[in-house]
Design a protein around this motif. Structure first.
Motif, PDB file in Angstrom:
ATOM      1  N   TRP A 296      11.067   3.648  -5.995  1.00  0.00           N
ATOM      2  CA  TRP A 296      10.175   4.812  -6.023  1.00  0.00           C
ATOM      3  C   TRP A 296      10.702   5.829  -7.020  1.00  0.00           C
ATOM      4  CZ3 TRP A 296       5.598   4.733  -3.464  1.00  0.00           C
ATOM      5  CH2 TRP A 296       5.416   3.653  -2.589  1.00  0.00           C
TER       6      TRP A 296
ATOM      7  N   THR B 244      -1.033  -2.612  -4.925  1.00  0.00           N
ATOM      8  CA  THR B 244      -1.103  -1.681  -3.798  1.00  0.00           C
ATOM      9  C   THR B 244      -2.439  -1.735  -3.076  1.00  0.00           C
ATOM     10  OG1 THR B 244      -1.949   0.134  -5.158  1.00  0.00           O
ATOM     11  CG2 THR B 244       0.454  -0.083  -5.002  1.00  0.00           C
TER      12      THR B 244
ATOM     13  N   HIS C  42       2.346   0.998   3.046  1.00  0.00           N
ATOM     14  CA  HIS C  42       2.036   2.245   3.757  1.00  0.00           C
ATOM     15  C   HIS C  42       2.379   3.457   2.897  1.00  0.00           C
ATOM     16  CE1 HIS C  42       1.479  -0.043   7.493  1.00  0.00           C
ATOM     17  NE2 HIS C  42       1.008   1.071   8.020  1.00  0.00           N
ATOM     18  N   LYS C  43       3.553   3.435   2.281  1.00  0.00           N
ATOM     19  CA  LYS C  43       4.003   4.576   1.482  1.00  0.00           C
ATOM     20  C   LYS C  43       3.116   4.775   0.260  1.00  0.00           C
ATOM     21  CE  LYS C  43       8.208   6.601  -0.509  1.00  0.00           C
ATOM     22  NZ  LYS C  43       9.672   6.442  -0.692  1.00  0.00           N
TER      23      LYS C  43
ATOM     24  N   LEU D 255      -0.021   3.995  -0.214  1.00  0.00           N
ATOM     25  CA  LEU D 255      -1.394   4.427   0.054  1.00  0.00           C
ATOM     26  C   LEU D 255      -1.491   5.838   0.611  1.00  0.00           C
ATOM     27  CD1 LEU D 255      -3.027   1.108   1.309  1.00  0.00           C
ATOM     28  CD2 LEU D 255      -3.022   2.123  -0.972  1.00  0.00           C
ATOM     29  N   GLN D 256      -0.339   6.469   0.860  1.00  0.00           N
ATOM     30  CA  GLN D 256      -0.377   7.877   1.267  1.00  0.00           C
ATOM     31  C   GLN D 256      -0.812   8.783   0.119  1.00  0.00           C
ATOM     32  OE1 GLN D 256      -0.033   8.302   4.558  1.00  0.00           O
ATOM     33  NE2 GLN D 256       0.276   6.083   4.437  1.00  0.00           N
ATOM     34  N   HIS D 257      -0.810   8.253  -1.110  1.00  0.00           N
ATOM     35  CA  HIS D 257      -1.193   9.048  -2.278  1.00  0.00           C
ATOM     36  C   HIS D 257      -2.677   9.388  -2.302  1.00  0.00           C
ATOM     37  CE1 HIS D 257       2.428   9.128  -4.834  1.00  0.00           C
ATOM     38  NE2 HIS D 257       2.729   8.017  -4.208  1.00  0.00           N
ATOM     39  N   TRP D 258      -3.475   8.651  -1.551  1.00  0.00           N
ATOM     40  CA  TRP D 258      -4.919   8.757  -1.717  1.00  0.00           C
ATOM     41  C   TRP D 258      -5.591   9.207  -0.413  1.00  0.00           C
ATOM     42  CZ3 TRP D 258      -4.103   8.446  -6.492  1.00  0.00           C
ATOM     43  CH2 TRP D 258      -3.291   7.456  -7.050  1.00  0.00           C
ATOM     44  N   PRO D 259      -5.520  10.495  -0.077  1.00  0.00           N
ATOM     45  CA  PRO D 259      -6.114  10.966   1.176  1.00  0.00           C
ATOM     46  C   PRO D 259      -7.617  10.709   1.268  1.00  0.00           C
ATOM     47  CG  PRO D 259      -5.378  12.812  -0.202  1.00  0.00           C
ATOM     48  CD  PRO D 259      -4.813  11.573  -0.793  1.00  0.00           C
TER      49      PRO D 259
ATOM     50  N   LYS E 262      -8.257   7.438   2.935  1.00  0.00           N
ATOM     51  CA  LYS E 262      -7.527   7.199   4.181  1.00  0.00           C
ATOM     52  C   LYS E 262      -8.298   6.371   5.210  1.00  0.00           C
ATOM     53  CE  LYS E 262      -4.655   9.529   7.649  1.00  0.00           C
ATOM     54  NZ  LYS E 262      -4.872   8.457   8.624  1.00  0.00           N
TER      55      LYS E 262
ATOM     56  N   ASP F 143      -6.569   2.943   6.148  1.00  0.00           N
ATOM     57  CA  ASP F 143      -6.084   2.722   7.512  1.00  0.00           C
ATOM     58  C   ASP F 143      -6.537   1.378   8.057  1.00  0.00           C
ATOM     59  OD1 ASP F 143      -4.734   5.109   7.534  1.00  0.00           O
ATOM     60  OD2 ASP F 143      -6.189   6.173   8.782  1.00  0.00           O
TER      61      ASP F 143
END
Length: 239
Positions: free
Chosen positions: A12, A67, A104-105, A107-111, A114, A118
């Protein structure tokens, strides 16, 4: 389908996933989401095609699941624009899938994605084990083939309506961007099949043209000067 074996080697950097094996980014530092929408959704003219869809099925074939960003963008657009009774079949190939933790980490970039992310994340470990997943009440069917792109594509007979030609850059991953890949694309295409890709490298343009695709240069996204898209002409121009 083949189960995932080797996982991606990444680190990262500034919060973004970076492949140490291929010395390349997974998505644009400008804005990976906008790049995917520009290159693959707009590049294949998908919104208009889906709004006027008369068939109950549409198939996207992709090189490089990564991703899952391209898949999630396609899902979002499909759910917004396609007929409610139609199914999207999305088949991707991936040699080195992300671990569940890295996925998981990432895809947190793209709210804004979500709700869709999810649903993918809830099934991701099963996907790694079985290669298949069904989402959104059967409106979207995902298949991931694990292994070398050309070898994986040679094992299927599903014709694409659109290609997401993705993966690490040709200069970083020359083993994937081979004429055998473009020939498999041609085998799995028909007269209305389109493609789009972020790269405009000469080896890709020449390879697609030789395999029977009409190739058009377009302005690239962000810092990239050019990208290409086009369609299958139904004839192979190679020798």
């Amino acid at each position: 389908m083949m189960q995932a074996t080797a996982q991606a080697a990444l680190e990262w950097r500034d919060g973004l996933p970076y492949s140490t094996a291929f010395d390349d980014v997974y998505f644009s530092s400008d804005d990976g989401l906008l790049e995917t929408e520009y290159v693959f959704i707009q590049g294949n003219a998908l919104v208009g095609r889906w709004q006027s869809l008369t068939d109950n099925n549409f198939t996207i074939l992709e090189t490089g699941f990564g991703t899952g960003l391209n898949f999630l963008c396609a899902c979002k657009s499909w759910l917004a624009h396609a007929p409610a009774n139609a199914a999207l079949h999305f088949t991707s190939v991936e040699k080195y899938p992300l671990s569940p933790a890295d996925m998981h980490k990432a895809l947190q970039h793209w709210p804004t994605l979500k709700p869709i992310a999810d649903e993918l994340l809830a099934q991701y470990e099963t996907l790694l084990n079985t290669g298949t997943s069904t989402l959104f009440n059967n409106r979207i069917r995902l298949q991931v083939l694990f292994g070398d792109a050309t070898e994986c594509l040679s094992q299927i007979d599903t014709k694409a309506n659109a290609w997401f030609l993705d993966g690490f850059a040709p200069s970083k991953n020359p083993d994937m961007w081979q004429q055998t890949l473009f020939e498999q694309m041609a085998r799995l295409s028909h007269s209305e099949t389109t493609f789009a890709t972020f790269t405009s490298a000469g080896v890709v343009r020449r390879g697609l043209t030789a395999a029977g695709f009409k190739v058009n240069k377009q302005p690239g996204f962000g810092k990239k000067r050019e990208m290409i898209n086009g369609y299958f002409t139904g004839s192979n121009h190679g020798s």
